[in-house]
Write a protein that holds these residues in place. Structure first.
Motif, PDB file in Angstrom:
ATOM      1  N   SER A  76       0.847  -1.201   0.000  1.00 54.45           N
ATOM      2  CA  SER A  76       0.000   0.000   0.000  1.00 54.45           C
ATOM      3  C   SER A  76       0.878   1.245   0.000  1.00 54.45           C
ATOM      4  CB  SER A  76      -0.976  -0.037   1.180  1.00 54.45           C
ATOM      5  OG  SER A  76      -1.964   0.955   1.008  1.00 54.45           O
TER       6      SER A  76
ATOM      7  N   ASP B 207      -1.443   8.836  -0.806  1.00 61.12           N
ATOM      8  CA  ASP B 207      -2.225   8.681  -2.035  1.00 61.12           C
ATOM      9  C   ASP B 207      -2.570   7.203  -2.266  1.00 61.12           C
ATOM     10  OD1 ASP B 207      -3.356   8.711  -4.532  1.00 61.12           O
ATOM     11  OD2 ASP B 207      -1.857  10.064  -5.406  1.00 61.12           O
TER      12      ASP B 207
ATOM     13  N   PHE C 169      -4.889   6.035  -4.006  1.00 65.02           N
ATOM     14  CA  PHE C 169      -5.233   5.783  -5.413  1.00 65.02           C
ATOM     15  C   PHE C 169      -3.974   5.463  -6.217  1.00 65.02           C
ATOM     16  CE2 PHE C 169      -8.626   8.190  -3.566  1.00 65.02           C
ATOM     17  CZ  PHE C 169      -9.757   7.551  -4.046  1.00 65.02           C
TER      18      PHE C 169
ATOM     19  N   ARG D  18      -2.989   1.967  -5.422  1.00 65.53           N
ATOM     20  CA  ARG D  18      -3.806   0.976  -6.148  1.00 65.53           C
ATOM     21  C   ARG D  18      -3.384   0.877  -7.612  1.00 65.53           C
ATOM     22  NH1 ARG D  18      -9.083   3.191  -3.260  1.00 65.53           N
ATOM     23  NH2 ARG D  18      -8.999   1.952  -1.351  1.00 65.53           N
ATOM     24  N   ARG D  19      -3.002   2.013  -8.190  1.00 64.15           N
ATOM     25  CA  ARG D  19      -2.538   1.983  -9.591  1.00 64.15           C
ATOM     26  C   ARG D  19      -1.239   1.177  -9.695  1.00 64.15           C
ATOM     27  NH1 ARG D  19      -1.193   7.361 -10.430  1.00 64.15           N
ATOM     28  NH2 ARG D  19       0.859   6.669  -9.764  1.00 64.15           N
TER      29      ARG D  19
ATOM     30  N   CYS E 179      -3.643  -2.527  -0.034  1.00 66.04           N
ATOM     31  CA  CYS E 179      -4.732  -1.622  -0.383  1.00 66.04           C
ATOM     32  C   CYS E 179      -5.837  -2.380  -1.127  1.00 66.04           C
ATOM     33  CB  CYS E 179      -4.218  -0.440  -1.204  1.00 66.04           C
ATOM     34  SG  CYS E 179      -3.390  -0.913  -2.721  1.00 66.04           S
TER      35      CYS E 179
ATOM     36  N   GLN F 220     -12.939  -6.532  -4.421  1.00 65.75           N
ATOM     37  CA  GLN F 220     -11.889  -5.674  -4.965  1.00 65.75           C
ATOM     38  C   GLN F 220     -10.809  -6.516  -5.660  1.00 65.75           C
ATOM     39  OE1 GLN F 220     -10.038  -3.379  -1.882  1.00 65.75           O
ATOM     40  NE2 GLN F 220      -8.993  -2.020  -3.328  1.00 65.75           N
TER      41      GLN F 220
END
Ligand code: ZN
Length: 295
Positions: free
Chosen positions: A110, A123, A125, A128-129, A164, A170
């Protein structure tokens, strides 16, 4: 649902459960003594005795590997960090292959630095990317050598530092994005990318039954068991023995098997203050007894 009450042929021991017992060779000897047919070792334990010795012991004891722990930890602050993670995952795939593991388990990571207690970013996001891209790149290599990757969603309490990806849903979204199912299914083969269902991480999820059904036989690559103690005294290292906590393990196993899973129930208990302090023979005898009665 399979009947586990008469024997423990579908019991696997995640070797972290016996971290208190010393080096991996000693752990594998203990497993063999108790008629354990499968294990899931950790990379640090394998490295400590050497891959060659580990592979020889696995072979001489006739052990299968229900998984190999672990790859993942993809997010990083820069290109060099991302590269390092990919290189490490490639080595993990190679090691899993050398030991003929069913899958390489991915704890995806994460926020960079968070595991060391110093998050360099907030961050999620971006993390996750990085996880998406890291799995996609690793999968390309894993496919070329025939090693399935199992994304293990972790309990949300680890969202900052360890993973994450926190629900089966997910994880399946990632699987479908990175490795869409072929139009024509299924010959019963495992998918190259799937999930590891660990009851400790996902027992609370109101969507659990539906998401396990959605995963299906091909994406269900591993099933981990232990129990959720009330109270839990340590976020990482206070997992309970099956039957000592509040997880309805047979209900979840029923869902997993209804979806087609036919592999091992892998006992994975991190327990610095309890099980890691007990003799390995007592731990294994208890795992076997509980496997037959409450798993
Ligand atoms: Zn697990």
């Amino acid at each position: 649902m399979r009947d586990f009450s008469a024997d423990h042929r579908w019991l696997s021991i995640n070797t972290a459960t016996l971290r208190g017992a010393g080096p991996l060779d000693r752990i594998l000897d203990a497993c063999a003594r108790h008629g354990i047919r499968a294990i899931s070792p950790w990379r640090d334990q394998v490295a400590a005795i050497g891959m060659k010795k580990c592979a020889a012991l696995v072979k001489s004891h006739g052990l299968a590997l229900s998984g190999y722990c672990r790859g993942g930890m993809f997010p990083a602050m820069d290109a060099a960090g991302l590269r390092l993670a990919l290189d490490d995952n490639r080595r993990a795939v190679d090691e899993a292959k050398m030991l003929d593991a069913t899958c390489l388990v991915l704890v995806v990571g994460s926020l960079p630095g968070a595991l060391a207690g110093k998050p360099q970013s907030n961050d999620l996001f971006a993390a996750r990317r990085d996880v998406h891209d890291g799995i996609a790149a690793t999968l390309e290599y894993a496919k070329s050598v025939g090693m399935p990757l199992a994304i293990e969603p972790l309990h949300p309490m680890y969202a900052a530092d360890r993973a994450c990806v926190n629900t089966i849903e997910q994880a399946l979204e990632l699987c479908d994005a990175i490795d869409p199912r072929p139009a024509s299914t299924s010959n019963g083969a495992l998918a190259p990318l799937g999930v590891a269902v660990d009851v400790y991480h996902i027992w609370w999820d109101p969507k659990l039954e539906a998401q396990i059904a959605r995963a299906g036989r091909d994406r269900l690559l591993a099933f981990h068991v232990c129990d959720w103690l009330v109270p839990t005294k340590d976020l990482l290292n206070d997992r309970g023995m099956m039957g000592d906590g509040v997880i309805e393990i047979p209900r979840i196993r029923g869902w997993v098997e209804a979806a087609g899973f036919a592999g091992y129930s892998e006992v994975e208990i991190f327990s610095t203050q309890d099980w890691w302090k007990r003799p390995e023979d007592e731990v294994l005898a208890t795992c076997i007894a509980r496997h037959r009665t409450v798993v």
